[in-house]
Scaffold this motif. Structure first.
Motif, short mmCIF file in Angstrom:
data_model
loop_
_atom_site.label_atom_id
_atom_site.label_comp_id
_atom_site.label_asym_id
_atom_site.label_seq_id
_atom_site.Cartn_x
_atom_site.Cartn_y
_atom_site.Cartn_z
N ILE A 7 0.85 -1.20 0.00
CA ILE A 7 0.00 0.00 0.00
C ILE A 7 0.88 1.25 0.00
N GLU A 8 0.44 2.23 -0.76
CA GLU A 8 1.05 3.56 -0.70
C GLU A 8 -0.07 4.58 -0.47
N VAL A 9 0.00 5.26 0.64
CA VAL A 9 -0.99 6.29 0.99
C VAL A 9 -0.30 7.65 0.89
N SER A 10 -0.86 8.53 0.04
CA SER A 10 -0.23 9.84 -0.19
C SER A 10 -1.20 10.98 0.09
N HIS A 11 -0.88 11.77 1.09
CA HIS A 11 -1.59 13.04 1.39
C HIS A 11 -3.11 12.87 1.49
N LEU A 12 -3.52 11.81 2.16
CA LEU A 12 -4.95 11.51 2.29
C LEU A 12 -5.62 12.50 3.25
N THR A 13 -6.72 13.08 2.80
CA THR A 13 -7.43 14.09 3.60
C THR A 13 -8.93 13.87 3.49
N LYS A 14 -9.64 14.04 4.62
CA LYS A 14 -11.09 13.92 4.62
C LYS A 14 -11.69 14.89 5.62
N LYS A 15 -12.70 15.64 5.13
CA LYS A 15 -13.44 16.55 6.03
C LYS A 15 -14.89 16.11 6.09
N PHE A 16 -15.50 16.27 7.25
CA PHE A 16 -16.94 16.13 7.39
C PHE A 16 -17.44 17.50 7.84
N GLY A 17 -18.07 18.22 6.92
CA GLY A 17 -18.46 19.59 7.23
C GLY A 17 -17.22 20.44 7.41
N GLN A 18 -17.14 21.14 8.53
CA GLN A 18 -15.97 22.00 8.80
C GLN A 18 -14.85 21.22 9.50
N LYS A 19 -15.15 19.99 9.92
CA LYS A 19 -14.17 19.23 10.73
C LYS A 19 -13.26 18.38 9.84
N THR A 20 -11.96 18.57 9.96
CA THR A 20 -10.99 17.74 9.24
C THR A 20 -10.72 16.49 10.07
N VAL A 21 -11.18 15.35 9.58
CA VAL A 21 -11.08 14.10 10.35
C VAL A 21 -9.77 13.37 10.04
N VAL A 22 -9.34 13.45 8.78
CA VAL A 22 -8.04 12.90 8.37
C VAL A 22 -7.29 14.03 7.67
N ASP A 23 -6.08 14.31 8.16
CA ASP A 23 -5.39 15.55 7.78
C ASP A 23 -4.03 15.25 7.13
N ASP A 24 -4.03 15.08 5.80
CA ASP A 24 -2.79 14.97 5.02
C ASP A 24 -1.90 13.81 5.50
N ILE A 25 -2.48 12.62 5.52
CA ILE A 25 -1.77 11.44 6.01
C ILE A 25 -1.03 10.74 4.86
N SER A 26 0.22 10.36 5.09
CA SER A 26 1.00 9.60 4.11
C SER A 26 1.80 8.50 4.81
N PHE A 27 1.82 7.30 4.23
CA PHE A 27 2.68 6.22 4.71
C PHE A 27 2.67 5.09 3.68
N ASN A 28 3.68 4.23 3.75
CA ASN A 28 3.75 3.04 2.90
C ASN A 28 3.72 1.79 3.76
N VAL A 29 3.15 0.73 3.20
CA VAL A 29 3.11 -0.56 3.90
C VAL A 29 3.83 -1.58 3.01
N ARG A 30 4.83 -2.24 3.59
CA ARG A 30 5.58 -3.24 2.83
C ARG A 30 4.82 -4.56 2.75
N GLN A 31 5.10 -5.31 1.72
CA GLN A 31 4.48 -6.64 1.60
C GLN A 31 4.93 -7.54 2.74
N GLY A 32 4.00 -8.34 3.26
CA GLY A 32 4.35 -9.35 4.25
C GLY A 32 4.49 -8.85 5.67
N GLU A 33 4.10 -7.59 5.94
CA GLU A 33 4.21 -7.09 7.31
C GLU A 33 2.82 -6.85 7.91
N VAL A 34 2.81 -6.70 9.24
CA VAL A 34 1.60 -6.21 9.92
C VAL A 34 1.86 -4.74 10.19
N PHE A 35 0.99 -3.89 9.63
CA PHE A 35 1.13 -2.45 9.82
C PHE A 35 -0.02 -1.98 10.70
N GLY A 36 0.31 -1.36 11.82
CA GLY A 36 -0.72 -0.95 12.77
C GLY A 36 -1.03 0.54 12.70
#
Length: 311
Positions: A7-36
């Motif tokens: 998985i590659e997550v780049s600058h993920l953002t989500k607002k509900f109304g005026q509230k920013t619930v997810v704010d510019d999140i980025s990370f990578n997940v390698r194959q075969g690992e547990v990512f928490g």
């Protein structure tokens, strides 16, 4: 050797109304690992997971599953993972066996293969004895196990587990952990959201700690513990009249904050080698101590350090 990230997550953002619930999140997940994804309730973990699994449209940013964009190649990306939510999507009025058969058939298995896979999963999740009971008679733990079984029918190489052990008793939680470890041994990549620190510590190879919609820290559990601070030294001063002298001595040896509760003192050491000179100085000053303990940092310390008091 450059393997494609699961998985590659780049600058993920989500607002509900005026509230920013997810704010510019980025990370990578390698194959075969547990990512928490670890964080308090309402931190944005489940919203992040829902965007990663295409259940929720992001306002900005993008996600790739094994190199495939979840918006441009949604169907292909979705075919590559299994998802277990916090609430089962199974039918309450029929049995576990019937549920597994139906989902197996919906996933394209022939009747014979569906029957075989259903039997395998009932055994794997210790549900054989309850296989023909209606789900409304199942305990919370049994339903969680069935929900996970349903998500594993097609043996996906990537599995999303959203708080898989919430509300389970300790025995069932341990069983679930064993199942997750087994999946990883068989080559699966697991994304796990949890608010349980022991669960993250037990299972995750890498962690992203989320608070107020932001990634506040990433790393292996060991790295995160180390960043919070080293070993913690605890001891009780034998005589109340000597506590101030002991505090002064500790302050001279270690530049970290000293916690004092009555005659009990605690201080975080920068390195384990600090311990010997402290004990030698206490002995030389004739300050008697007892109940000495040396604690390695825990994920609880990391979590408290990064999230508590910032609400």
């Amino acid at each position: 050797m450059s393997a494609i990230n699961a998985i590659e997550v780049s600058h993920l953002t989500k607002k509900f109304g005026q509230k920013t619930v997810v704010d510019d999140i980025s990370f990578n997940v390698r194959q075969g690992e547990v990512f928490g994804l670890l964080g308090p309730n309402g931190a944005g973990k489940t919203t992040t997971l829902r965007m990663m699994t295409t259940l929720l449209k992001a306002d900005a940013g993008h996600v790739k599953i094994f190199g495939h964009d979840t918006v441009k190649e949604g169907r292909l990306a979705r075919s590559m993972f299994g998802l277990t939510g916090q609430y089962a999507s199974v039918d309450e009025d029929i049995s576990a066996r019937e549920n597994l058969m139906i989902f197996s058939r919906l996933n394209g298995l022939s009747r014979q293969d569906a029957k075989q896979r259903t039997t395998e999963l009932l055994t794997e999740f210790s549900l054989e004895n309850s296989a023909d009971k209606a789900l409304k008679n199942f305990s919370g733990g049994m339903r969680r196990r069935l929900d996970l079984a349903v998500s594993l029918i097609t043996r996906p190489t990537l599995i999303f587990l959203d708080e898989p052990t919430t509300g389970l008793d300790p025995r069932t939680r341990t069983q679930m952990w064993e199942t997750i470890r087994k999946l990883v041994k068989q080559g699966s990549t697991v994304i796990l959201t949890t608010q349980y620190l022991d669960e993250a510590d037990q299972l995750a190879d890498n962690l992203a700690i989320i608070d107020h919609g932001k990634v506040v820290k990433m790393g292996t559990p060991a790295e995160l513990k180390q960043q919070v601070g080293g070993t913690k030294l605890n001891f009780t001063v034998g005589q109340a009249t000597q506590v101030s002298a002991a505090v002064k001595l500790l302050t001279a040896k270690v530049p970290n904050t000293i916690q004092r509760t009555g005659q009990r003192l605690s201080v975080r050491l920068n390195q384990v080698t600090d311990l010997t000179p402290i004990l030698a100085a206490l002995k030389q000053a004739k300050i008697a101590i007892d109940h000495l303990s040396v604690q390695e940092p825990s994920l609880d310390d990391v979590f408290m350090d990064l999230t508590v008091g910032k609400n």
